[in-house]
Design a protein around this motif. Structure first.
Motif, PDB file in Angstrom:
ATOM      1  N   LEU A 114       0.759  -1.257   0.052  1.00  0.00           N
ATOM      2  CA  LEU A 114       0.040  -0.049   0.343  1.00  0.00           C
ATOM      3  C   LEU A 114       0.355   1.860   0.121  1.00  0.00           C
ATOM      4  O   LEU A 114       0.819   2.093  -0.475  1.00  0.00           O
ATOM      5  CB  LEU A 114      -1.036   0.145   1.131  1.00  0.00           C
ATOM      6  N   LEU A 115       2.081   0.958   0.404  1.00  0.00           N
ATOM      7  CA  LEU A 115       3.204   2.477   0.698  1.00  0.00           C
ATOM      8  C   LEU A 115       3.298   2.475  -0.661  1.00  0.00           C
ATOM      9  O   LEU A 115       3.712   3.632  -1.153  1.00  0.00           O
ATOM     10  CB  LEU A 115       4.266   2.284   1.689  1.00  0.00           C
ATOM     11  N   LEU A 116       3.535   1.986  -1.171  1.00  0.00           N
ATOM     12  CA  LEU A 116       3.883   1.471  -2.402  1.00  0.00           C
ATOM     13  C   LEU A 116       3.823   2.118  -3.877  1.00  0.00           C
ATOM     14  O   LEU A 116       3.933   3.523  -4.613  1.00  0.00           O
ATOM     15  CB  LEU A 116       4.688   0.325  -3.128  1.00  0.00           C
ATOM     16  N   SER A 117       2.319   1.293  -3.499  1.00  0.00           N
ATOM     17  CA  SER A 117       1.086   2.491  -4.393  1.00  0.00           C
ATOM     18  C   SER A 117       0.920   3.734  -3.965  1.00  0.00           C
ATOM     19  O   SER A 117       0.825   5.060  -5.473  1.00  0.00           O
ATOM     20  CB  SER A 117       0.004   1.274  -4.374  1.00  0.00           C
ATOM     21  N   ILE A 118       0.397   4.176  -2.480  1.00  0.00           N
ATOM     22  CA  ILE A 118       0.675   5.883  -2.206  1.00  0.00           C
ATOM     23  C   ILE A 118       1.387   6.194  -2.902  1.00  0.00           C
ATOM     24  O   ILE A 118       0.827   7.563  -2.907  1.00  0.00           O
ATOM     25  CB  ILE A 118       0.032   5.217  -0.712  1.00  0.00           C
ATOM     26  N   LEU A 119       2.280   6.482  -2.208  1.00  0.00           N
ATOM     27  CA  LEU A 119       3.875   7.178  -2.919  1.00  0.00           C
ATOM     28  C   LEU A 119       3.729   6.887  -4.753  1.00  0.00           C
ATOM     29  O   LEU A 119       3.811   8.442  -4.817  1.00  0.00           O
ATOM     30  CB  LEU A 119       5.219   6.408  -2.943  1.00  0.00           C
ATOM     31  N   GLY A 120       3.446   6.223  -5.239  1.00  0.00           N
ATOM     32  CA  GLY A 120       3.335   6.194  -7.073  1.00  0.00           C
ATOM     33  C   GLY A 120       1.819   7.055  -7.354  1.00  0.00           C
ATOM     34  O   GLY A 120       2.040   7.871  -8.001  1.00  0.00           O
ATOM     35  N   GLY A 121       1.516   7.097  -6.570  1.00  0.00           N
ATOM     36  CA  GLY A 121       0.296   8.360  -6.543  1.00  0.00           C
ATOM     37  C   GLY A 121       0.246   8.995  -6.501  1.00  0.00           C
ATOM     38  O   GLY A 121      -0.582   9.436  -7.262  1.00  0.00           O
ATOM     39  N   LEU A 122       0.527   9.697  -5.532  1.00  0.00           N
ATOM     40  CA  LEU A 122       1.023  11.078  -4.859  1.00  0.00           C
ATOM     41  C   LEU A 122       1.765  11.401  -5.967  1.00  0.00           C
ATOM     42  O   LEU A 122       1.255  12.667  -7.028  1.00  0.00           O
ATOM     43  CB  LEU A 122       1.425  11.328  -3.726  1.00  0.00           C
ATOM     44  N   GLY A 123       2.341  11.096  -6.314  1.00  0.00           N
ATOM     45  CA  GLY A 123       3.371  11.452  -7.858  1.00  0.00           C
ATOM     46  C   GLY A 123       2.900  11.025  -8.616  1.00  0.00           C
ATOM     47  O   GLY A 123       3.149  12.657  -9.665  1.00  0.00           O
ATOM     48  N   GLY A 124       2.169  10.223  -8.979  1.00  0.00           N
ATOM     49  CA  GLY A 124       1.207  11.062 -10.062  1.00  0.00           C
ATOM     50  C   GLY A 124       0.117  11.729 -10.252  1.00  0.00           C
ATOM     51  O   GLY A 124      -0.046  12.669 -11.623  1.00  0.00           O
ATOM     52  N   VAL A 125      -0.102  12.406  -9.296  1.00  0.00           N
ATOM     53  CA  VAL A 125      -1.319  13.027  -9.400  1.00  0.00           C
ATOM     54  C   VAL A 125      -0.643  14.287  -9.949  1.00  0.00           C
ATOM     55  O   VAL A 125      -0.771  15.529 -10.363  1.00  0.00           O
ATOM     56  CB  VAL A 125      -1.852  12.844  -7.957  1.00  0.00           C
ATOM     57  N   ALA A 161      -7.794   6.872  -4.536  1.00  0.00           N
ATOM     58  CA  ALA A 161      -8.714   5.503  -4.453  1.00  0.00           C
ATOM     59  C   ALA A 161      -8.067   4.741  -5.143  1.00  0.00           C
ATOM     60  O   ALA A 161      -8.406   3.536  -4.987  1.00  0.00           O
ATOM     61  CB  ALA A 161     -10.145   6.051  -4.663  1.00  0.00           C
ATOM     62  N   ALA A 162      -7.927   5.093  -6.697  1.00  0.00           N
ATOM     63  CA  ALA A 162      -7.543   3.870  -7.590  1.00  0.00           C
ATOM     64  C   ALA A 162      -5.627   3.215  -6.860  1.00  0.00           C
ATOM     65  O   ALA A 162      -5.649   1.723  -7.370  1.00  0.00           O
ATOM     66  CB  ALA A 162      -7.610   4.340  -8.677  1.00  0.00           C
ATOM     67  N   THR A 163      -5.404   4.037  -6.584  1.00  0.00           N
ATOM     68  CA  THR A 163      -4.180   3.398  -6.190  1.00  0.00           C
ATOM     69  C   THR A 163      -4.173   3.331  -5.032  1.00  0.00           C
ATOM     70  O   THR A 163      -3.410   1.364  -4.155  1.00  0.00           O
ATOM     71  CB  THR A 163      -3.320   4.471  -6.264  1.00  0.00           C
ATOM     72  N   VAL A 164      -4.920   3.453  -3.611  1.00  0.00           N
ATOM     73  CA  VAL A 164      -5.222   2.438  -2.560  1.00  0.00           C
ATOM     74  C   VAL A 164      -5.697   1.301  -3.437  1.00  0.00           C
ATOM     75  O   VAL A 164      -5.148  -0.240  -3.059  1.00  0.00           O
ATOM     76  CB  VAL A 164      -6.041   2.640  -1.806  1.00  0.00           C
ATOM     77  N   LEU A 165      -6.684   0.654  -3.976  1.00  0.00           N
ATOM     78  CA  LEU A 165      -7.149   0.034  -4.334  1.00  0.00           C
ATOM     79  C   LEU A 165      -5.642  -0.969  -5.206  1.00  0.00           C
ATOM     80  O   LEU A 165      -5.990  -2.249  -4.892  1.00  0.00           O
ATOM     81  CB  LEU A 165      -8.271  -0.389  -5.195  1.00  0.00           C
ATOM     82  N   ILE A 166      -5.161  -0.877  -6.180  1.00  0.00           N
ATOM     83  CA  ILE A 166      -4.157  -1.408  -7.150  1.00  0.00           C
ATOM     84  C   ILE A 166      -3.493  -2.142  -5.876  1.00  0.00           C
ATOM     85  O   ILE A 166      -2.976  -2.950  -5.888  1.00  0.00           O
ATOM     86  CB  ILE A 166      -4.277  -0.948  -8.051  1.00  0.00           C
ATOM     87  N   GLY A 167      -2.827  -0.672  -4.922  1.00  0.00           N
ATOM     88  CA  GLY A 167      -1.603  -1.935  -4.045  1.00  0.00           C
ATOM     89  C   GLY A 167      -2.625  -3.113  -2.273  1.00  0.00           C
ATOM     90  O   GLY A 167      -1.654  -3.571  -3.055  1.00  0.00           O
TER      91      GLY A 167
END
Length: 406
Positions: free
Chosen positions: A336-347, A377-383
């Motif tokens: 989840l941390l890995l995906s959230i970091l990617g999500g924040l960077g993507g936003v 939300a999508a990143t959390v789900l994917i993670g």
């Protein structure tokens, strides 16, 4: 013989605080920063694509809304439709005068199509190169009614409307290779030489005028086979009465056969344009979703390899008392941390792309809140989905099996 009572108190494993879960999950990212960065980048690209698509589309619509608000959306157009037999209808000669008597209408103007004559830059141009231009007679009041502005020269008036003078739409001027109006700018209209006295800017509420060569009503009647009937009547009405005027325009323009009259307004073209935007957005969002899925697969691959490489660590933690649930929670938190970091960077990347493109186009920059929230939300789900299987696999390892791994 008296036996001592047995102590039936069961020992329960200590619960990990949320801070400890986050710290344990972050440990795997710190020890393998390059792999974590590449996996997060896959997620970031998908989220950035989704946010940028929505942001650029929203910025474009905001700019269009501002332009229409400045010009006014109370413009209604009346044109002939088809008769009951399927033939092309005509507006009555008195249609303009009758429409002008409608109370809420503030201004009326019209154009009239003039046969099928051709427009050329000079007599040296081959006859087949017509540039797809049309010619129309125009009332003097047309610019005020449709919100047209001049890029060069002047508009037709009572004097020039009786002489061979023409005003070109923006696209018509470009196709004819005329940048500025003036005495030396001359064209052939239906075999007659006309002087270009004006060039229009693009007309947002009446785009059909952009490819039209406009001449005076009187000269059109004198030189060409023009019966003086309007083919398009433009009307402006009070904003609060637009719908009421829309309902009575057809019957007023042609009381005998109102079904032969077509009434439209700019908002209908706007709806069609936005429907096309929605279709395009759906395609681009689909591409963004595919990129997001690829990023999720990358996260899952990273987590599976992490479990294989850290079997000794898992065995040591299990032998020291860590439960299966705590191991599972550790690896799920890492995913989840890995995906959230990617999500924040993507936003952030998507917002930067939208802002840069909007600034280049001189548009207002608009990124809907639901797009950024949906991306996160999508990143959390994917993670969560990507890390679930590796976390379960790690939790199933027994201490002896894990410590025996070389």
């Amino acid at each position: 013989m008296v036996t001592a009572p047995q102590d039936r108190t069961r020992l329960t494993p200590a619960r990990m605080a949320p801070r400890d879960v986050a710290r344990a999950g972050a440990a795997g990212l710190r020890t393998r920063p390059t792999r974590a960065l590449l996996s997060a980048l896959g997620i970031a690209i998908g989220i950035a694509a989704m946010v940028a698509v929505v942001g650029i589309s929203s910025s474009s619509r905001e700019q269009l809304d501002r332009q229409l608000a400045a010009l006014g959306t109370n413009l209604l157009t009346v044109s002939p439709g088809e008769t009951f037999e399927g033939q092309n209808a005509k507006l009555p000669a008195e249609a303009e005068a009758m429409i002008a008597r409608i109370g809420p209408i503030t201004s009326v103007s019209a154009t009239g199509a003039i046969g099928n004559f051709k427009v050329y830059r000079s007599d040296k141009i081959p006859k087949v190169e017509t540039n797809g231009l049309t010619g129309s007679a125009a009332r003097v009041s047309l610019p005020q009614t449709v919100g047209a502005t001049l890029r060069s020269g002047t508009w037709l008036n009572g004097a020039t409307g009786r002489y061979p003078a023409a005003v070109l739409g923006a696209s018509a001027a470009e196709r004819l290779g005329i940048g500025r109006a003036g005495p030396k700018a001359q064209i052939l209209v239906g075999g007659e030489r006309f002087t270009v006295v004006g060039v229009l800017n693009p007309v947002a509420l009446a785009p059909e005028l952009d490819t039209t060569v406009l001449i005076g009503w009187d000269i059109a009647t004198d030189l060409f086979d023009f019966d003086g009937r309007a083919t398009t009547v433009y009307t402006r009405s009070r904003e609060s009465q637009v719908e009421a005027v829309h309902r009575v325009l057809a019957a007023t323009a042609n009381p005998r056969t109102p079904g032969d009259v077509s009434v439209s307004r700019p908002s209908e073209a706007l709806k069609a344009s936005r429907a096309a935007d929605v279709t395009l957005n759906g395609l681009l969002l689909g591409l963004g979703a595919v990129a997001l899925l690829v990023g999720g697969v990358g996260v899952a691959n990273t987590m599976v390899i992490s479990v294989l490489e850290r079997r000794a660590e898992i065995g040591l933690r299990r032998s020291l008392g860590a439960t299966r649930g705590q191991i599972r929670l550790q690896f799920l938190a890492e995913s989840l941390l890995l995906s959230i970091l990617g999500g924040l960077g993507g936003v952030l990347l998507g917002i930067a792309v939208t802002t840069g493109y909007a600034a280049y186009q001189t548009w207002p920059s608009v990124v809907p809140a639901w797009a950024t929230a949906g991306g996160l939300a999508a990143t959390v789900l994917i993670g969560g989905l990507a890390g679930l299987y590796p976390a379960i696999r790690a939790a199933r390892l027994s201490p002896t099996e894990a410590l025996a791994t070389p």
